[in-house]
Enzyme design. Structure first.
Site, PDB file in Angstrom:
ATOM      1  N   LYS A  13       0.844  -1.210   0.000  1.00 22.96           N
ATOM      2  CA  LYS A  13       0.000   0.000   0.000  1.00 22.96           C
ATOM      3  C   LYS A  13       0.876   1.255   0.000  1.00 22.96           C
ATOM      4  CE  LYS A  13      -2.163  -1.044   3.842  1.00 22.96           C
ATOM      5  NZ  LYS A  13      -1.496  -2.342   4.131  1.00 22.96           N
ATOM      6  N   ARG A  88      -9.943   1.432   8.123  1.00 22.88           N
ATOM      7  CA  ARG A  88      -9.516   0.071   8.427  1.00 22.88           C
ATOM      8  C   ARG A  88     -10.599  -0.728   9.142  1.00 22.88           C
ATOM      9  NH1 ARG A  88      -3.721   0.581   8.595  1.00 22.88           N
ATOM     10  NH2 ARG A  88      -2.815  -1.447   8.997  1.00 22.88           N
ATOM     11  N   ARG A 156      11.218  -2.717  10.881  1.00 20.71           N
ATOM     12  CA  ARG A 156      10.133  -1.976  11.538  1.00 20.71           C
ATOM     13  C   ARG A 156       9.720  -2.696  12.817  1.00 20.71           C
ATOM     14  NH1 ARG A 156       4.895  -0.174   8.062  1.00 20.71           N
ATOM     15  NH2 ARG A 156       3.664  -1.339   9.567  1.00 20.71           N
ATOM     16  N   ARG A 167      -1.300  -9.005  13.192  1.00 17.17           N
ATOM     17  CA  ARG A 167      -1.791  -7.969  12.265  1.00 17.17           C
ATOM     18  C   ARG A 167      -2.587  -8.586  11.122  1.00 17.17           C
ATOM     19  NH1 ARG A 167       3.660  -5.415  10.772  1.00 17.17           N
ATOM     20  NH2 ARG A 167       2.471  -4.218   9.252  1.00 17.17           N
TER      21      ARG A 167
HETATM   22  P1  AP5 Z   1       4.791  -1.757   1.938  1.00 16.67           P
HETATM   23  O1  AP5 Z   1       4.542  -0.823   0.806  1.00 16.67           O
HETATM   24  O2  AP5 Z   1       5.550  -1.274   3.108  1.00 16.67           O
HETATM   25  O3  AP5 Z   1       3.402  -2.454   2.365  1.00 16.67           O
HETATM   26  P2  AP5 Z   1       2.168  -1.887   3.169  1.00 16.67           P
HETATM   27  O4  AP5 Z   1       0.936  -2.471   2.569  1.00 16.67           O
HETATM   28  O5  AP5 Z   1       2.245  -0.401   3.275  1.00 16.67           O
HETATM   29  O6  AP5 Z   1       2.438  -2.607   4.546  1.00 16.67           O
HETATM   30  P3  AP5 Z   1       2.308  -2.061   6.041  1.00 16.67           P
HETATM   31  O7  AP5 Z   1       2.995  -3.068   6.909  1.00 16.67           O
HETATM   32  O8  AP5 Z   1       2.749  -0.635   6.125  1.00 16.67           O
HETATM   33  O9  AP5 Z   1       0.776  -2.156   6.229  1.00 16.67           O
HETATM   34  P4  AP5 Z   1      -0.016  -2.058   7.528  1.00 16.67           P
HETATM   35  O10 AP5 Z   1      -1.368  -1.829   7.015  1.00 16.67           O
HETATM   36  O11 AP5 Z   1       0.138  -3.208   8.430  1.00 16.67           O
HETATM   37  O12 AP5 Z   1       0.733  -0.888   8.333  1.00 16.67           O
HETATM   38  P5  AP5 Z   1       0.376   0.607   8.667  1.00 16.67           P
HETATM   39  O13 AP5 Z   1       1.616   1.373   8.726  1.00 16.67           O
HETATM   40  O14 AP5 Z   1      -0.736   1.094   7.809  1.00 16.67           O
HETATM   41  O15 AP5 Z   1       5.530  -3.055   1.326  1.00 16.67           O
HETATM   42  C1  AP5 Z   1       5.948  -4.103   2.190  1.00 16.67           C
HETATM   43  C2  AP5 Z   1       7.338  -4.613   1.735  1.00 16.67           C
HETATM   44  O16 AP5 Z   1       7.201  -5.261   0.478  1.00 16.67           O
HETATM   45  C3  AP5 Z   1       8.365  -3.494   1.516  1.00 16.67           C
HETATM   46  O17 AP5 Z   1       9.633  -3.961   1.912  1.00 16.67           O
HETATM   47  C4  AP5 Z   1       8.323  -3.231   0.002  1.00 16.67           C
HETATM   48  O18 AP5 Z   1       9.569  -2.791  -0.495  1.00 16.67           O
HETATM   49  C5  AP5 Z   1       7.972  -4.616  -0.534  1.00 16.67           C
HETATM   50  N1  AP5 Z   1       7.114  -4.570  -1.721  1.00 16.67           N
HETATM   51  C6  AP5 Z   1       6.099  -3.694  -1.996  1.00 16.67           C
HETATM   52  N2  AP5 Z   1       5.500  -3.995  -3.162  1.00 16.67           N
HETATM   53  C7  AP5 Z   1       6.138  -5.098  -3.642  1.00 16.67           C
HETATM   54  C8  AP5 Z   1       5.988  -5.912  -4.817  1.00 16.67           C
HETATM   55  N3  AP5 Z   1       5.043  -5.617  -5.733  1.00 16.67           N
HETATM   56  N4  AP5 Z   1       6.811  -6.966  -4.971  1.00 16.67           N
HETATM   57  C9  AP5 Z   1       7.760  -7.257  -4.046  1.00 16.67           C
HETATM   58  N5  AP5 Z   1       7.966  -6.539  -2.919  1.00 16.67           N
HETATM   59  C10 AP5 Z   1       7.158  -5.474  -2.715  1.00 16.67           C
HETATM   60  O19 AP5 Z   1      -0.205   0.461  10.140  1.00 16.67           O
HETATM   61  C11 AP5 Z   1       0.621   0.086  11.209  1.00 16.67           C
HETATM   62  C12 AP5 Z   1      -0.182   0.044  12.496  1.00 16.67           C
HETATM   63  O20 AP5 Z   1      -0.694   1.364  12.778  1.00 16.67           O
HETATM   64  C13 AP5 Z   1      -1.414  -0.853  12.499  1.00 16.67           C
HETATM   65  O21 AP5 Z   1      -1.085  -2.184  12.824  1.00 16.67           O
HETATM   66  C14 AP5 Z   1      -2.271  -0.182  13.563  1.00 16.67           C
HETATM   67  O22 AP5 Z   1      -1.838  -0.511  14.855  1.00 16.67           O
HETATM   68  C15 AP5 Z   1      -2.001   1.299  13.337  1.00 16.67           C
HETATM   69  N6  AP5 Z   1      -2.955   1.911  12.392  1.00 16.67           N
HETATM   70  C16 AP5 Z   1      -2.641   2.468  11.189  1.00 16.67           C
HETATM   71  N7  AP5 Z   1      -3.762   2.925  10.587  1.00 16.67           N
HETATM   72  C17 AP5 Z   1      -4.792   2.627  11.415  1.00 16.67           C
HETATM   73  C18 AP5 Z   1      -6.185   2.828  11.340  1.00 16.67           C
HETATM   74  N8  AP5 Z   1      -6.773   3.381  10.269  1.00 16.67           N
HETATM   75  N9  AP5 Z   1      -6.955   2.395  12.384  1.00 16.67           N
HETATM   76  C19 AP5 Z   1      -6.395   1.835  13.468  1.00 16.67           C
HETATM   77  N10 AP5 Z   1      -5.082   1.595  13.604  1.00 16.67           N
HETATM   78  C20 AP5 Z   1      -4.270   2.005  12.584  1.00 16.67           C
HETATM   79 MG    MG Z   2       2.550   0.921   4.852  1.00 15.78          MG
END
Ligand code: AP5
Ligand code: MG
Length: 213
Positions: A13, A88, A156, A167
């Site tokens: 994402k 979410r 991370r 998660r």
């Molecule tokens: P990356 O782009 O980092 O993936 P992502 O989908 O952004 O993954 P996240 O772990 O950030 O998602 P998340 O939803 O768990 O975390 P968030 O920060 O939103 O890609 C992942 C890896 O793969 C990277 O190394 C990249 O280089 C690689 N990659 C990407 N595309 C690729 C491809 N096509 N092929 C190969 N490799 C690839 O949330 C974190 C925490 O915050 C949550 O757990 C929660 O506690 C809190 N939080 C955030 N938002 C909310 C909300 N709305 N409500 C409540 N709690 C929230």
């Molecule tokens: Mg992310």
């Protein structure tokens, strides 16, 4: 252009949202990034959020919804924005509607669990600017050094395997229902996220422009 990035943790994402934001010259709003910055800055919000994030749980709806409500009022959002990681829960999606914010497209990135685990295992993030890399799929030019700011690359905090499992479970239970929610509103764009980063990006652009993929 008001867009939402949907998909499981690790689906790409953030990686794609950054590119879309550059392409359309709109801000990339990642609630995860806002919360991680608050933790780094040791603010009261950060202290509260950390309790949940380190366990792989969602931060309560009212906290996150309040953050987004304020952020989308900023003038840089006048021509649109891309929300990454929000909404979410169905509750958060309804709050977005209550704010009177119409959404044009919801991009849903599909990746199987096996691939997700490989992405978490190899992900490295910059300790200073938060930029994301992958040791195999998106490596930095110099090992463990950020290409953008020369900061140190680290794992991370919530990428530890037991937290990742939690998660993924939270995603299935609380976030996946948003797929049908937005499908019913005819806003959902399903994307095969298992392809390389550039290919995923070009299929998103084609779909946003209404072209066949
Ligand atoms: P990356 O782009 O980092 O993936 P992502 O989908 O952004 O993954 P996240 O772990 O950030 O998602 P998340 O939803 O768990 O975390 P968030 O920060 O939103 O890609 C992942 C890896 O793969 C990277 O190394 C990249 O280089 C690689 N990659 C990407 N595309 C690729 C491809 N096509 N092929 C190969 N490799 C690839 O949330 C974190 C925490 O915050 C949550 O757990 C929660 O506690 C809190 N939080 C955030 N938002 C909310 C909300 N709305 N409500 C409540 N709690 C929230
Ligand atoms: Mg992310």
């Amino acid at each position: 252009m008001r867009m939402i990035m949907l998909g499981p943790p690790g689906a790409g994402k953030g990686t794609q949202a950054k590119r879309i934001a550059n392409e359309f010259k709109i801000p990339h709003i990642s609630t995860g990034e806002i919360l991680r910055n608050a933790i780094k800055d040791k603010t009261p919000l950060g202290e509260k959020a950390q309790e949940y994030m380190q366990k792989g749980l969602l931060v309560p709806d009212e906290i996150v919804t309040g953050l987004v409500k304020e952020r989308v009022k900023e003038p840089d959002c006048d021509n649109g924005f891309i929300l990454d990681g929000f909404p979410r829960t169905i509750n958060q999606a309804k709050s977005l509607e209550d704010m009177g914010i119409g959404i044009d497209s919801v991009i849903n990135i599909n990746v199987c669990e096996e691939d997700l685990i490989e992405r978490f295992t190899g992900r490295r993030v910059c300790k200073t600017c938060g930029a994301t890399f992958h040791i195999k799929f998106d490596p930095p030019s110099k090992p463990n050094i950020c290409d953008k700011c020369q900061g140190e690359l680290i794992i991370r905090a919530d990428d530890e395997m037991s937290t990742v499992k939690k998660r993924l479970k939270v995603y299935t239970e609380q976030t996946a229902p948003l797929i049908d929610f937005y499908k019913n509103k005819k806003l959902l764009i399903d994307i095969d996220g298992t392809k390389p980063i550039d290919e995923v990006f070009s299929s998103i652009l084609k779909r946003l422009r209404g072209e066949a993929v």
